[in-house]
Each structure stands twice: as C-alpha cells, then as structure tokens.
Scaffold this active site. Structure first.
Site, PDB file in Angstrom:
ATOM      1  N   GLU A  17       1.943   1.688  -3.479  1.00  0.00           N
ATOM      2  CA  GLU A  17       0.814   2.172  -4.281  1.00  0.00           C
ATOM      3  C   GLU A  17       0.577   3.668  -4.074  1.00  0.00           C
ATOM      4  O   GLU A  17       0.208   4.388  -4.998  1.00  0.00           O
ATOM      5  CB  GLU A  17      -0.426   1.379  -3.894  1.00  0.00           C
ATOM      6  CG  GLU A  17      -1.634   1.642  -4.759  1.00  0.00           C
ATOM      7  CD  GLU A  17      -2.759   0.690  -4.403  1.00  0.00           C
ATOM      8  OE1 GLU A  17      -2.695  -0.490  -4.785  1.00  0.00           O
ATOM      9  OE2 GLU A  17      -3.711   1.114  -3.719  1.00  0.00           O
ATOM     10  N   ARG A  39       0.830  -1.219   0.000  1.00  0.00           N
ATOM     11  CA  ARG A  39       0.000   0.000   0.000  1.00  0.00           C
ATOM     12  C   ARG A  39       0.858   1.260   0.000  1.00  0.00           C
ATOM     13  O   ARG A  39       0.488   2.281  -0.599  1.00  0.00           O
ATOM     14  CB  ARG A  39      -0.946   0.007   1.200  1.00  0.00           C
ATOM     15  CG  ARG A  39      -2.005  -1.085   1.216  1.00  0.00           C
ATOM     16  CD  ARG A  39      -2.819  -1.215  -0.033  1.00  0.00           C
ATOM     17  NE  ARG A  39      -3.718  -2.354   0.041  1.00  0.00           N
ATOM     18  CZ  ARG A  39      -3.397  -3.611  -0.283  1.00  0.00           C
ATOM     19  NH1 ARG A  39      -2.189  -3.912  -0.715  1.00  0.00           N
ATOM     20  NH2 ARG A  39      -4.303  -4.570  -0.192  1.00  0.00           N
ATOM     21  N   SER A  60      14.641  15.484   1.149  1.00  0.00           N
ATOM     22  CA  SER A  60      15.741  14.565   1.421  1.00  0.00           C
ATOM     23  C   SER A  60      15.242  13.292   2.096  1.00  0.00           C
ATOM     24  O   SER A  60      14.344  13.337   2.944  1.00  0.00           O
ATOM     25  CB  SER A  60      16.755  15.243   2.338  1.00  0.00           C
ATOM     26  OG  SER A  60      17.792  14.340   2.671  1.00  0.00           O
TER      27      SER A  60
END
Lengths: 147, 147, 147, 147, 147, 147, 147, 147, 147, 147
Positions: free
Chosen positions: G91, G88, G114
């Site tokens: 995703e 997830r 960063s």
C-alpha cells in the site's frame, strides 16, 4: 477425507455398479438434480440421507461422513469454464443475462432471483428436428430492503 | 452509431414514453425475452422488425439501422458480474453447473446444450411464501461428432 | 485413475513401442486427428474402441476404462499458450478471427461454426520453398434462433 | 486518424453502398480473406491497393493513408472472446490444440506452423443435414534451429 | 519421468560434479547457449547428443530419454517474472520493444524476427567502469504473406 | 500535452515528410535506437536535442517540451503483446530466459544485467537463405550486495 | 532439496532451539536483515557462511548446500499480498510510490534506486504514543544511459 | 474538476514556473515528501494550506478546492508498475518483504507497521562509488488485538 | 506441521467429539469469534491458551505448537470467493463500501477503520419474518498523519 | 444522463452547499446509510424521495430522474480496492471471513446472510484510547433449500 476425494469415490462406485443418476435418485427421497448436487459435493445430506446413499453405493464411513458436512461451495470449476457443456451456460449469462435482469425487474420489482432458496430441473424434450434440453430454474424473488 | 449508444437511446425512449417491455413486445412479432435481447443489442432485427420498433419508440433512423446490424455479442457485462441480480446467475453456474452437465450427459448422451439454437423465458410465479421467478432455458442438444 | 495419468501412460506406451500416431490410427476405425484427440483425453471411445487401443498399446484395464469416460474438455493447456506451436494458433485467432467471423456471417448468415459438430485434419504439403501445413476445419453452421 | 476509426468508416461505407465483402474482394487483386483482413486493420495495403479501395468505397484520403500504414496487429478482440462465433475458434484451440501440435510434430518434425507466412480461406459447404463451414489454414512449417 | 524432474537431476549432477555450463558445452557439439537450453528442457537432443550428455553427467536412462522428447516450451517461468535477472529482460521488452519493432519494420520491411529460426549468445565484456553483458539475438526475418 | 499525443504528432510528422528513422537519427547526435526510443516517449531529450528534432520535424513547441520531460516508462504495450513482432520477443524470454540467466550467473557471478545502464542495436544481416535480424543488447553487470 | 524445504527446516531448527534472528545474526558476519534474507532463501551464502549457520542451527548437509545455491528470487509471496503486514508495504507503494519517484528524479536526476546494489534495516523506535518501526532502504542511484 | 486533472494543472504550473519540489515545500509548512504527496492527489490539504499553494503556483480556484477534498488513494499506478523506478520498489517488497515481516514480528511483537500513521523521507547520499538514495519509512507499530 | 494441516486436525477433532464452537469458546478465555479465528489459523495463541485447547480437543503437540506460531494471514480463501456465504460479504463491500467510507470520513475525519485493532461479533436475532444475522465490527479509527 | 455523472453532480452540490450527509439524511425519510447509498448510485429512490432530494440539493431534473432508475450495482470500485479505507474492509473478509461463515452455520444452520434483505449502520464510539468505529450489518438468514 476432503470433499473432492469423497466425490471421486462416489463416481467410482457409480461406475463400478453401472448405476445411473436416475437410479440413484430413485433410491433417495429427493429430486435427481438435488441428489446429484449433493453427491458432487455442493449440498449437504442429513445422516439418514447419507446412510441410505452409503448403503446403496457401498461407500466407506468416511465418505458417508463427508456427505453430512457443509461444503465450501463453488470450488469445482474454474471460470470461465473450458468444457464446452459448461461454457455454453456461461455464454448464456454473457449474452442473455442483461435481458433476464430487465424482465425480473419489470415483472417482480427491484430485487433478485435467489440462488439459495432455489431449485432447478433438467429434462430431455424429444423433437424431430433434434432433441432439446429444458433447464428450468426456480428461485425466490428477494426484494431489496430500504431502511 | 455504435450499438451501445443505440441501446441507450432505446432505454431513454422507453423511459420517456413510460412503456414496459411487455408493451413493447406486444407491438413486435416476437416473445418478450427475444425482443428485449434484440433491443439491448444482443440479437439482430430484420429491417421490417426494426422499423416497427422505430415507429413505436420514435427512434432515429441511425438507431433503427443499428438494430439491423449483427452485433458483437456478450460485450455488455464484465465477469464475474458485480450486480447482485446478475451475480446470482453466475453463482448458479458455479454451484450447479457440474450437476447440469452430468444430467445432460446421462439423459441425452455425449454432447451439449446449444446456446445458439436456444430460447428462454422469464415468468413470475405467485407464492404465499414469497413470489418466485421461473427461468426456463430451452436449447437444442448437440452431440459430439466422431470422424 | 484420472484422465491425465491415463494420457501419460498412453504416451509412455507409444514411446516404448516406437509407434507413430499414424500407425495407431490405422489400427483404430477413425481418422488420425480424432484418435489422437481421444487418446489425449479430449474425446470418448466406446468400450470396443478402447479395447482395441488397449490391446495394441498394451494398456492397463484402468487406462482402457478411462478412455470410455466422458472427459472434462479443454483443461490441458493454459491460455494464452506458452508453447510456440500452440501460441501461433492463438495468434491466428487474435489477428484473423474478426475476418473469419465476417466471412461466415456473409456467406452463411447470422450464426456460428459449431465446435461440437466439428472435425479437422492436419496434412503436410510439400513445397520447394519450404513445406507447408494444411489445417482444415469443418464445422456445422448453426443459425441463431428467433422466438 | 487511428486505425480503428478508419475501420469504422470502411464498415459504414460498405453498409451505405450495400456492398458485400465478395464484391469488394473482386475489385481488389487479392483473395476475399486477405482483403477483409486488410480492411479490418490487420494487414497493410500498398498505396495502389489502397487507392483502388478508396475509389470503390469512396473513402477519405485519411482512411486511404491509414490502410497503407503497418498496423499494430491483434488488438481488436479481448481474450477469451465473448462473441459466440469467435469463442468457438478459441474453444477449438483449447480442445484440439494439443492434437494439432502432435500431428505437426509427427508429420513435419520439430517445428511450428507459421502465423506469418500464412493464409486461410473460408468456404460454405452445402449439406442436406445442415450447411457446413470449411476453414482452411495454410502455414509454412518452420523447423527449430540448433546452433 | 517428466521434463522438470529430468532438469532437476541434471542440475544436481552438474552441482555434484562441480561442472560449469562451459565445460558441459565443450563436451557436446553445440554452443553453450543451445546446450543449456536443451538441458533446461526447452530444446530437444538426438539420441546421440543425449547419450553423450548422459555419460558425461552420469545421468539415468530415463533422464537421457527425456532429453530426446520434444518439450512443451515456455512453461518454466511465470510472467511477469519475479526474479530480478529475468525481470530486467521483461522490462527491456516493455520499454524498448516498440523501438525494436519500428527498426525491424524500417530496415527489413513488414515482417517479424523469428523466435524459431533463432539463436542467441551471452558474453562478458570486461570494462573498467564495471563489466558488461552482451546478449546477441539472431533471428530470421519472416515477411508477412499476401494472398 | 501528454506524452502519447506528442508521440502521435511525431509519427504524423515523420509520415508527412516521408522521413525514415535512419534519416532522423543522422540529424540527431545519437544512435538510431536511442533516438527512436526518445521520440516514442521512453527516454528524455535535453532542450537542445529536442529543439533540433523540433526544427527537423517541424514540431509544435508543446511537443518539443514533452520530449524534455521524464516519461513514465513502459506504458505503451499491454502484456503479453498481441502484435506478432512484439510477441516473439516475449516468447524469447519465455523459452530462453532461464538459459540467459544461467549463463550470466556463470560468467559474471551473482548479479543481473542492468536495464538502466543499457543500450541496444538492431541490424539487418543479409543472408541468401533469408535475411536475418541481429539484435544486440549491452547492459552493465550489477552484482548483488551483501551487508 | 529445493529452497523452500530448506527454509522450512531452518525455521523449524530456529523454533526448536528457541533462537531469535538477532542471535543468529550475531553468530554470522552479516547484518540481521541480510542474514534473515539469506536464510529465507532470497540471497546466497558462501560455503563458509553456510557452514557456520549449519553448525549453529544443526542443519543437514543438504540444507547447507541449498544455502550456497543462487535462488530464484521473489517467488515466496503472491501479489497483492494477503498478510496485513506485507500488504501495508504494498500500500505504501500504491500511495507514496509516485512521490518517491518524483523526489528521486529531482534530487539525483533521471535514473532509479537500484534493488540490487541495495540494503535495508529495520529498527524499533520507542515512543510514548506507541512504538514505531523505522525501515531504512539504501540503494545505489543508477542513471539512465544515452547512447 | 476531478483530482487527476488538478494534478496535471499543478504539474504544468510547476513546469511553467521552473520550480522544484524543494522550493514548493519550502513555501508550505510541511515536509517535501508530504507536500508532493498532497499535490499528486494522495493526501488532503486544509483550506489554508491549499490557498498558500494556490497563490504560489497561481492555480485556479477549482484546483485549490480539489486539494482540500479527501482523495480516493492509490489509484494512480497500475500494479505491477511498468516504470523501472516504481518497479524496483515493488521488487524490494517481492524479495525483501518476508524479511521485513520477520524482523518486525521479532522486534515489536505480533502486529504490523501502519501505512496510515506513517511518514517517509527521501535523501541523496553522496558516495564516491556512485551516489545512493536513502529512503526512510517511519510507521507506528499496531499490535493485533485479542478479545 | 504447517498451519493448514493443523486446522484440518482441529476440525476433525471438533467433529469427532461433536463439539460446537460455542462450547470450545466457553473453555477458552476469549470470545467465540476470536477463538474460532485462532483455531482456523488467522490469529495466534499463547502457549497457555494453546495447551488448554490441546487438552480439550486432544490435539497432538505439533498442532498445539502450530497454534502458537504467528500465521501468514489471509491465505485461506480465493478472491472473489465462490462460496455464497462468503461472496455475500464481498458483495456488501462492492455495493456498500463507498457509503461506509463516506460515513467514516464524515463522522471521524480523514482516516480509516483499523483491521488490526479490530474485533467483531456474530449473533442470531430471532424475527418472525425470518431470523436475522447481526454482524458487528468494531475497529479503532486511525487518522492519517501529516508531517 | 448516466448514474456516475448524476453522482458527481450530487457530490458537487453537497460540497457547494456545505452540507453533511447527516443533514441530508435528516431531510429524507431514511437512515443516513441508506440515503448515502442511494445518492452514490447503489439504491433506488421513488419519485417522491428523489424530488425531496432534488429540491434540497437543487439538482437538475435529469439527476432527479437518474435517482429513480434501478442502478447496475457494484460497479464503482475495483477489486481489490486501492484506497486504504476500503481495503481494510476487504482485508477483514480475507482474514475473518471463514470465522464469520463458521459462526453463521453453527448459530443459524446451513444458509447465508442475505446482502439484499440487508441494512447496515456506521457509528462513532468515543474512547479515551482512540475513538472507534462500530459497523453493524444486519441481514436476513436464508436457509438453503432441498428439493
């Protein structure tokens, strides 16, 4: 014992006894191509079939048991194959696959050649210009379903 | 004109004329499987062979010329193939490839089945339990050289 | 014993005895390039050939046996190769492969250079501007079949 | 005009004029293998060299200019190659690469065969058992630096 | 003993003795960057060089021998690298590689920067706005050959 | 207009005017390496900087605008690169990357060399044994944070 | 001892003692998210920090030492991740990554967030419609340099 | 009109009008992060929402319609991302993903953070040592089901 | 003990005792499909559930403990799967996935079928034309959030 | 006209007429799931079926013809899928595939669930805790053949 170790022990026993696949197949009740497939860990034997092989090749009980367990198929070679003998089969698919697909669709209709209800045979054909290999595949036609 | 555009025009002409591959092969001097392979852009015709096809399918001169040029083979399908009909051929290699290799080595010696000096044939076999497809491959045995 | 372990033992024996490939090849009946190929596990020796190597390098019986078994070829290096010496060969294919293909097709017709009926040779060419390597490949031409 | 379009126009001009690579090379001041490489977009011509080719093949100014621009090399074929003729070269690297590396290291020391200060040649060798292809690669030896 | 085990033993010895790469390099006759490269298994020492390291780091004879054998280079990191320190170098190539190529071609002509006749150096540059790393690469220019 | 089309128009303008990157950089207020990076679409110009380039190279307003838009970096080359000049940089990372990482960690502590607060320079170094390329990278050290 | 074995011993010790990450973090001087990161082998402890953990979890000296050595980061999970909890996050990057990039560029200018000067925090937020997870990432903005 | 063309027209309109994402979000009824996501083609607007955007940005009816169609999500960026800003997010997952997973499992139980019932926010945090980016993700906890 | 070794011991115990999954599931308090999932290492048991399985299958305490630890899911099979039984499920996604997506979007709105709040069932359906397999998946609909 | 263009025209016609898949399926003689599959280019209609759809959706003759041509299946989505709705189906295979395989083998014997003699159905199940999706797959069992 996992299936790959079983395969290695079978190959070692075959080498030690100086047997050919043809001799091993004669001992079993099946075709050469099926027996080799099962002994290489890509098909499953009944307990009786495995016992017969176990006696003939003098295999350990663990190896015999491994032959009776349904294998996870297709995990022996990496794709594309690096060995020239296997690669040529892959190349036939690359070059002739679309033709095979067209001819199946035309001759039998919309569907495929099964790889499950399937058998094959490998034969040597002597030829003065160089011997040839005849590889015959025989698979059930499976038509697509509409619903 | 690149070879893929030529292939598309040939497929369109075949569809428009309602021809089968069998009828097209009869017109040519070759087997069904070779003619389809050439028309799909994986083999090369002589000018005469291409002209015959050009007349029968009413193809443009550019398409006829494309049929006479040596193609870059094997660039039509992605691997592994997604179409079920092609994938089953790939799966046969995954599962049965090692068996085929063993039997070739045992029956003919150390070498391979050529994919160049090679031909194949696709036939329907009627069967009351469901028709079957017989795919026969015939390749020259090439022994490894020692030097 | 698998083939990679056999290769390692051969390399260890060569190092321990301070032998060169040239000296090892002299002992065998074959060219340097073929003998090294076989000892690296990419070609197969007869029992006699393997015995000779076994005595010269003082190898175990298991290693000698491994040399007589047909190997699964091409499984030693990952592609693309990371070692600069191997990568340069890969790069030659990337850059010059299409040229080689064109020249083979023009000079010999539609077909390929066999990698099975094949041999090669590696030589040093002294040159005041820096020594050069001459790699000569010699493969049978295989014409495509029509059927 | 990008380099691939220029290559296509050159191939079309060669086909239309019925020229061979050998005839085209004779017209240029270079070897067959280098000229084909340059015309396929993997090497760079001077303006003079490109002009000569432009006149002989009747190329557009844009194509001539493209021949003088340094190409991004190695972007023509996918790896592993699907065309059998190119794949066999790839397979030679898979199977014989480690041997070539060993022999280079033994004969010339720790270093590599350059793919930049490099040339090659393709010749037909007539043979009653089937003609052969002789592919000769000639690359400068580059020793590794210590610092 | 393979090269990776040798590398691990060297790193363990360095840790156990509390040595820095700088101190190890001082003991050898080479630059810091070359010595570290060799000790990490990407370059080859002479027997003398390896002996010196072996005594300083109290390495086993097997490790010392490993240092004298030509390694298969480039097999330590996967690409793209996951470690941020290595990935940034990869990213520099992704973003600035085309610029470097253009400037080499313009300043030196058609050719490349060798990675074989090559050396590099890593230095710290103190800076009130945050220290900087100066990585200097120095490679021979290799012009492409025409033939 | 996307950034790649803009790059192509810039390269065409440079070719048509016969300009070098050095001459273009002199006209701008920046270093050669930065200006080439920006013109190749891997860095961003202010409107003023882009206008200056637009006038010097006689670029369309659309190309000038493209130069002022923040690009999606790193999408120009495939990895691993096929062009020999770019591949050698990739190989340096494969072979020498672990050494660079070790030296950065030892000399500056746990952290990395930034690829953002970063600059580089490419110079020719004349050498009687063959000219050399000096590629200097200069990046800020970024220490890892603990929290 | 390599870092993965150390991680496994730490997880075993945590399980055997029935400790939570929260309790372990309380014992250390750092945040929960940093301590877990270090114990999972993706950050480095000082000798003091490692000793404290070693005593609390009763770890072997070898494990304690492993915690003080700078790890090769990012080598724990394969990409794309197969575990749903990790996927997830992947995703989110696939779907929302471009938005995050646009907002960073608009709010802070041309540069990046960063991943080195970076920290994060995971909290549970109770909610009658189902509890929620609040994942807060906090990274320094690094502007691109011009030179 | 496909979604990518719609996205390009929206970006062009935003550029031509000199609008910021902040100003565009103010005009809509949603958060900045959601509106940008929808306009980049990773979320779906109602007809009313799309109309509002269409008027504000003077978009074509086709673009407005595209905004109301459910997109195929996640197809905008290749993985791993090459742009440094996107790559750092990927790297955070590589390095810190396992920690996030552990903390979610400990604090909320066996389950995952949803990427569907999910929202996020990007803010600038001013800091004298360099401004920081605060990226807050907020996702519903979904416990695994047993049955 | 890692989870894969635990799985192997469970499979061995099942084989040695001649038990079916159905018999094992009857002993537990859960459905057949969930119990098999947990025993294959893709779901987590409570200590009580694991104890029950441990007694029934006579498992070691270490295996029982492994069953109570949250697994890293999805790491058992490579994709695409090579085993024909698994590949057919993959193929269903390739061919029918887009249809399933369309029907979910039309019937329930913009959202997805959860794979977390999810259960499934496998049943045999006797059929004179050949038995059939009924695989029923039942997942919660998760609507996308706007914010 | 290729199949993808036909699919796009069908989707456009459906959108322009404001039709649902349910309404389209009612007009045809088949189930919703099959009709959508055929219209998305993954199944083949007879001329009669295609004509009916052509009239209802007012499609061009070329689109109607495309619906009657056997498609190359499975070429619509990349794997692994990036869209969350499709990915969840992929994840179900990753996590639950081995369980499904075990249960099929136990309940029906050694064989597979066909993806050719196959149908499926998608339904909404109302649920006060959140609606659910019921995806039912129904495939013929194909036993492996012995020969």
């Amino acid at each position: 014992m996992n299936r790959k170790e079983a395969t290695q022990q079978i190959l070692d026993a075959k080498f030690a006894k100086g047997l050919t696949w043809g001799e091993i197949a004669k001992e079993s009740e099946h075709s050469e191509s099926w027996v080799v497939t099962a002994l290489l860990g890509q098909a499953t034997m009944t307990r009786n079939e495995a016992d017969k092989m176990g006696k003939f090749l003098e295999l350990d009980e663990q190896v015999v048991q491994a032959l009776t367990q349904i294998p996870h198929r297709g995990d022996v070679i990496d794709m594309p194959p690096t060995d020239p003998g296997l690669y040529r089969l892959y190349e036939m698919l690359l070059v002739y696959g679309p033709t095979i697909r067209e001819l199946v669709l035309e001759k039998l209709g919309e569907g495929i050649m099964s790889a499950i209800d399937f058998q094959f045979d490998v034969q040597k054909q002597e030829d003065p210009n160089g011997d040839r290999i005849i590889l015959t595949m025989n698979g059930k036609f499976l038509p697509y379903r509409k619903w």
